[in-house]
Design a protein around this motif. Structure first.
Motif, mmCIF file in Angstrom:
data_model
loop_
_atom_site.group_PDB
_atom_site.id
_atom_site.type_symbol
_atom_site.label_atom_id
_atom_site.label_comp_id
_atom_site.label_asym_id
_atom_site.label_seq_id
_atom_site.Cartn_x
_atom_site.Cartn_y
_atom_site.Cartn_z
ATOM 1 N N SER A 57 0.835 -1.204 0.000
ATOM 2 C CA SER A 57 0.000 0.000 0.000
ATOM 3 C C SER A 57 0.868 1.253 0.000
ATOM 4 O O SER A 57 0.595 2.202 -0.734
ATOM 5 C CB SER A 57 -0.917 -0.011 1.220
ATOM 6 O OG SER A 57 -1.629 1.188 1.325
ATOM 7 N N ASN A 59 0.514 3.562 -3.310
ATOM 8 C CA ASN A 59 -0.106 4.868 -3.075
ATOM 9 C C ASN A 59 0.898 6.003 -3.203
ATOM 10 O O ASN A 59 0.547 7.095 -3.661
ATOM 11 C CB ASN A 59 -0.801 4.902 -1.721
ATOM 12 C CG ASN A 59 -2.034 4.021 -1.686
ATOM 13 O OD1 ASN A 59 -2.669 3.788 -2.704
ATOM 14 N ND2 ASN A 59 -2.359 3.511 -0.525
ATOM 15 N N ASP A 114 -3.524 4.902 3.397
ATOM 16 C CA ASP A 114 -4.613 4.339 4.194
ATOM 17 C C ASP A 114 -4.661 4.928 5.601
ATOM 18 O O ASP A 114 -5.744 5.182 6.129
ATOM 19 C CB ASP A 114 -4.483 2.814 4.277
ATOM 20 C CG ASP A 114 -4.723 2.139 2.936
ATOM 21 O OD1 ASP A 114 -5.315 2.776 2.043
ATOM 22 O OD2 ASP A 114 -4.316 0.973 2.786
#
Length: 120
Positions: A36, A40, A48
């Motif tokens: 992630s 991202n 997140d």
């Protein structure tokens, strides 16, 4: 089962052991996965943990604003019924208004960060 569906692909890359440890520690602190973090970051998307922070803030803000609304209604009911408000009730009311100012400042800082991320 659809065999035409695109499959996830794997990318391998080299990174120094210390850098990987640093990244994993950062992910652990943020409670996000390394995947992630990388995806991202590369795609300039909100992480997140930042998304969770925003949602928690909005929920907290909503709860506090609800309490403040109740407090304002109580003060109005007392003022209308008694035509008098005690010093303690005014102080409590002023404290709630101070909370609103603090929350608005936090909200504006968070929204500024969100807009900056979206603008990338």
């Amino acid at each position: 089962m659809n065999n035409d569906a695109p499959k996830d692909e794997v990318i391998f890359f080299r990174i120094k052991g210390e850098k990987k440890k640093h990244w994993k520690k950062m992910c652990s602190n943020k409670k996000i996965s390394l995947t992630s973090l990388i995806i991202n970051s590369v795609e300039n998307r909100i992480l997140d943990d930042e998304r969770r922070t925003v949602l928690e803030f909005i929920e907290k803000q909503d709860n506090i604003f609800g309490k403040i609304e109740n407090n304002i209604n109580q003060v109005a009911k007392i003022a209308n019924g008694q035509k008098f408000i005690s010093e303690n009730e005014i102080r409590n009311f002023a404290d709630k208004l101070s909370e609103i100012l603090i929350l608005k400042k936090e909200q504006n800082e968070i929204f500024t960060k969100i807009y900056a991320m979206l603008a990338r």
